[in-house]
Design a protein around this motif. Structure first.
Motif, PDB file in Angstrom:
ATOM      1  N   GLN A  61      80.751 -49.308   6.645  1.00 44.09           N
ATOM      2  CA  GLN A  61      79.931 -48.197   6.159  1.00 44.09           C
ATOM      3  C   GLN A  61      80.578 -47.549   4.934  1.00 44.09           C
ATOM      4  N   LEU A  62      81.902 -47.480   4.934  1.00 48.14           N
ATOM      5  CA  LEU A  62      82.630 -46.841   3.831  1.00 48.14           C
ATOM      6  C   LEU A  62      82.494 -47.614   2.529  1.00 48.14           C
ATOM      7  N   ILE A  63      82.058 -48.870   2.607  1.00 52.05           N
ATOM      8  CA  ILE A  63      81.785 -49.634   1.390  1.00 52.05           C
ATOM      9  C   ILE A  63      80.820 -48.868   0.495  1.00 52.05           C
ATOM     10  N   GLY A  64      79.856 -48.206   1.114  1.00 50.67           N
ATOM     11  CA  GLY A  64      78.857 -47.457   0.359  1.00 50.67           C
ATOM     12  C   GLY A  64      79.420 -46.285  -0.414  1.00 50.67           C
ATOM     13  N   LEU A  65      80.608 -45.820  -0.042  1.00 50.74           N
ATOM     14  CA  LEU A  65      81.252 -44.684  -0.705  1.00 50.74           C
ATOM     15  C   LEU A  65      82.449 -45.121  -1.542  1.00 50.74           C
ATOM     16  N   ASN A  66      82.615 -46.417  -1.703  1.00 48.19           N
ATOM     17  CA  ASN A  66      83.781 -46.972  -2.406  1.00 48.19           C
ATOM     18  C   ASN A  66      83.395 -47.309  -3.852  1.00 48.19           C
ATOM     19  N   PRO A  67      83.849 -46.510  -4.823  1.00 48.46           N
ATOM     20  CA  PRO A  67      83.444 -46.734  -6.212  1.00 48.46           C
ATOM     21  C   PRO A  67      84.046 -47.978  -6.851  1.00 48.46           C
TER      22      PRO A  67
ATOM     23  N   ASP B 143      68.236 -42.142   8.980  1.00 49.89           N
ATOM     24  CA  ASP B 143      68.734 -42.938   7.856  1.00 49.89           C
ATOM     25  C   ASP B 143      70.247 -42.925   7.757  1.00 49.89           C
ATOM     26  N   TYR B 144      70.894 -42.415   8.800  1.00 50.11           N
ATOM     27  CA  TYR B 144      72.354 -42.389   8.901  1.00 50.11           C
ATOM     28  C   TYR B 144      72.958 -41.807   7.619  1.00 50.11           C
ATOM     29  N   MET B 145      73.870 -42.486   6.957  1.00 52.60           N
ATOM     30  CA  MET B 145      74.527 -41.942   5.779  1.00 52.60           C
ATOM     31  C   MET B 145      73.555 -41.783   4.610  1.00 52.60           C
ATOM     32  N   PHE B 146      72.469 -42.560   4.598  1.00 48.68           N
ATOM     33  CA  PHE B 146      71.471 -42.435   3.550  1.00 48.68           C
ATOM     34  C   PHE B 146      70.698 -41.118   3.670  1.00 48.68           C
ATOM     35  N   GLY B 147      70.838 -40.449   4.799  1.00 49.79           N
ATOM     36  CA  GLY B 147      70.239 -39.140   4.960  1.00 49.79           C
ATOM     37  C   GLY B 147      71.035 -38.041   4.289  1.00 49.79           C
ATOM     38  N   GLN B 148      72.299 -38.329   3.948  1.00 41.66           N
ATOM     39  CA  GLN B 148      73.159 -37.346   3.295  1.00 41.66           C
ATOM     40  C   GLN B 148      73.296 -37.614   1.802  1.00 41.66           C
ATOM     41  N   TYR B 149      73.193 -38.890   1.423  1.00 39.08           N
ATOM     42  CA  TYR B 149      73.374 -39.266   0.024  1.00 39.08           C
ATOM     43  C   TYR B 149      72.100 -39.902  -0.524  1.00 39.08           C
ATOM     44  N   ASN B 150      71.811 -39.637  -1.776  1.00 37.10           N
ATOM     45  CA  ASN B 150      70.769 -40.375  -2.462  1.00 37.10           C
ATOM     46  C   ASN B 150      71.227 -41.818  -2.591  1.00 37.10           C
ATOM     47  N   SER B 151      70.343 -42.765  -2.332  1.00 37.27           N
ATOM     48  CA  SER B 151      70.736 -44.176  -2.339  1.00 37.27           C
ATOM     49  C   SER B 151      71.351 -44.600  -3.671  1.00 37.27           C
ATOM     50  N   SER B 152      70.946 -43.935  -4.770  1.00 39.22           N
ATOM     51  CA  SER B 152      71.500 -44.273  -6.085  1.00 39.22           C
ATOM     52  C   SER B 152      72.953 -43.847  -6.213  1.00 39.22           C
TER      53      SER B 152
ATOM     54  N   LEU C  77      75.127 -44.243  -3.704  1.00 37.41           N
ATOM     55  CA  LEU C  77      75.914 -45.137  -2.868  1.00 37.41           C
ATOM     56  C   LEU C  77      76.157 -46.459  -3.598  1.00 37.41           C
ATOM     57  N   HIS C  78      77.083 -47.253  -3.072  1.00 38.89           N
ATOM     58  CA  HIS C  78      77.551 -48.427  -3.810  1.00 38.89           C
ATOM     59  C   HIS C  78      77.197 -49.763  -3.152  1.00 38.89           C
ATOM     60  N   PHE C  79      76.315 -49.757  -2.173  1.00 36.50           N
ATOM     61  CA  PHE C  79      75.936 -51.019  -1.543  1.00 36.50           C
ATOM     62  C   PHE C  79      75.295 -51.974  -2.553  1.00 36.50           C
ATOM     63  N   ASN C  80      74.516 -51.420  -3.484  1.00 45.39           N
ATOM     64  CA  ASN C  80      73.865 -52.266  -4.483  1.00 45.39           C
ATOM     65  C   ASN C  80      74.839 -52.817  -5.520  1.00 45.39           C
TER      66      ASN C  80
ATOM     67  N   ALA D  59      73.529 -58.646  -2.601  1.00 43.58           N
ATOM     68  CA  ALA D  59      74.589 -59.555  -2.156  1.00 43.58           C
ATOM     69  C   ALA D  59      73.994 -60.839  -1.580  1.00 43.58           C
ATOM     70  N   GLN D  60      74.846 -61.837  -1.447  1.00 43.39           N
ATOM     71  CA  GLN D  60      74.474 -63.089  -0.785  1.00 43.39           C
ATOM     72  C   GLN D  60      74.927 -62.969   0.670  1.00 43.39           C
ATOM     73  N   VAL D  61      74.008 -62.529   1.525  1.00 41.40           N
ATOM     74  CA  VAL D  61      74.365 -62.168   2.895  1.00 41.40           C
ATOM     75  C   VAL D  61      74.248 -63.372   3.831  1.00 41.40           C
ATOM     76  N   ASP D  62      75.315 -63.606   4.582  1.00 49.06           N
ATOM     77  CA  ASP D  62      75.345 -64.614   5.647  1.00 49.06           C
ATOM     78  C   ASP D  62      75.412 -63.835   6.964  1.00 49.06           C
ATOM     79  N   ARG D  63      74.289 -63.676   7.629  1.00 42.88           N
ATOM     80  CA  ARG D  63      74.197 -62.850   8.838  1.00 42.88           C
ATOM     81  C   ARG D  63      74.354 -63.727  10.078  1.00 42.88           C
ATOM     82  N   ARG D  64      75.373 -63.423  10.913  1.00 45.67           N
ATOM     83  CA  ARG D  64      75.619 -64.220  12.115  1.00 45.67           C
ATOM     84  C   ARG D  64      75.763 -63.320  13.341  1.00 45.67           C
ATOM     85  N   HIS D  65      74.836 -63.480  14.275  1.00 43.92           N
ATOM     86  CA  HIS D  65      74.944 -62.820  15.574  1.00 43.92           C
ATOM     87  C   HIS D  65      75.469 -63.888  16.531  1.00 43.92           C
TER      88      HIS D  65
END
Length: 281
Positions: free
Chosen positions: A112-118, A192-201, A203-206, A238-244
């Motif tokens: 989750q902290l990736i989104g706050l990592n500049p 919206d979890y952390m997206f409820g506190q920060y504008n998506s723009s 955050l750094h997920f993109n 990102a190029q996401v490889d999702r594995r459950h």
């Protein structure tokens, strides 16, 4: 392995452990912990990957373990500061070995902290383990009740009494500074979890355009499949490889939220991780 004190952008000093390989494979691996989990929990995993040639970094978020230099009641750090702890270690790894490929492995809140990592663009690959939204409606059955009680009862009741969240007394994890847990609760009660506190723009997920391996396990009461899917959906570029991963299909013991980093999985999950990194780096 050696330990160092690293100053962050928040002017905090955090404890970092560096595992140096005998023969480098020109890759650095940073492990960003779960909430309230000491870096020593990841030491066997870190040591193993060091024997494979990786330079490995583990660290404690400010206010936890070796990064706690004063009474926890007096620590004013929040989750933004914890994200800058992650940032500082990434920059350290890059500055120490600029020629290395940089791989970030996150556990739970670390993802989750990736989104706050500049500085998240520094990484060449990301692996998340049980990294998720904590919004309680993404859970089912008793897990949903547990998450609801955590946000609406445990945190607001115990934190004002102690001046921090007394997780150790409750048999959960390490004690958490007050502002960290209050901010975490604010995320956890919002759809919206952390997206409820920060504008998506903001955050750094993109900013993440590298390959991302996102792992979850059934019967993980802290990271349901739906909650991990939610965070996975935020890596839109990102190029996401999702594995459950189903333990029964892999012929391994149940993993849940904390098992992945245990040595029991050296020849299964750790080997899978090693091969995935080799394939992309």
């Amino acid at each position: 392995m050696k330990t160092i004190s690293l100053k962050t952008r928040s002017n905090h000093h955090i404890g970092v452990s560096v595992y140096h390989p005998k023969h480098s494979n020109n890759k650095s691996l940073i492990i960003s912990s779960a909430t309230g989990v000491l870096q020593k929990y990841y030491s066997r995993f870190a040591s193993h990957f060091s024997t494979l040639g990786f330079t490995v970094y583990t660290f404690d978020y400010y206010g936890i373990g070796s990064s706690n230099s004063k009474n926890i009641k007096h620590i004013t750090a929040n989750l933004d500061d914890w994200a800058l702890d992650q940032t500082a270690v990434l920059k350290l790894a890059k500055q120490t070995h600029p020629e290395h490929k940089l791989i970030l492995i996150t556990h739970s809140i670390g993802g989750q902290l990736i989104g706050l990592n500049p500085e998240i663009k520094l990484v060449d690959a990301i692996i998340t383990i049980g990294s998720q939204t904590g919004y309680w409606k993404y859970f089912n059955g008793f897990s949903r009740f547990r998450m609801f009680m955590f946000w609406y009862a445990l945190i607001p009741f115990f934190t004002p009494i102690f001046g921090y969240f007394p997780a150790k007394k409750l048999g959960l994890f390490e004690n958490i500074p007050k502002q960290v847990v209050y901010q975490w609760r604010k995320w956890g009660i919002h759809p919206d979890y952390m997206f409820g506190q920060y504008n998506s723009s903001k955050l750094h997920f993109n900013s993440v355009t590298c390959k991302v391996l996102i792992i979850s396990f059934p019967r993980d009461v802290f990271a349901s499949k739906a909650s991990v899917d939610w965070l996975a959906s935020k890596f839109t570029k990102a190029q996401v490889d999702r594995r459950h991963l189903i333990p029964e299909e892999l012929n391994i013991k149940d993993v849940k939220h904390f098992g992945y980093f245990k040595k029991d999985y050296k020849e299964s999950l750790w080997k899978m991780t090693e091969y995935w990194i080799k394939d992309i780096c």
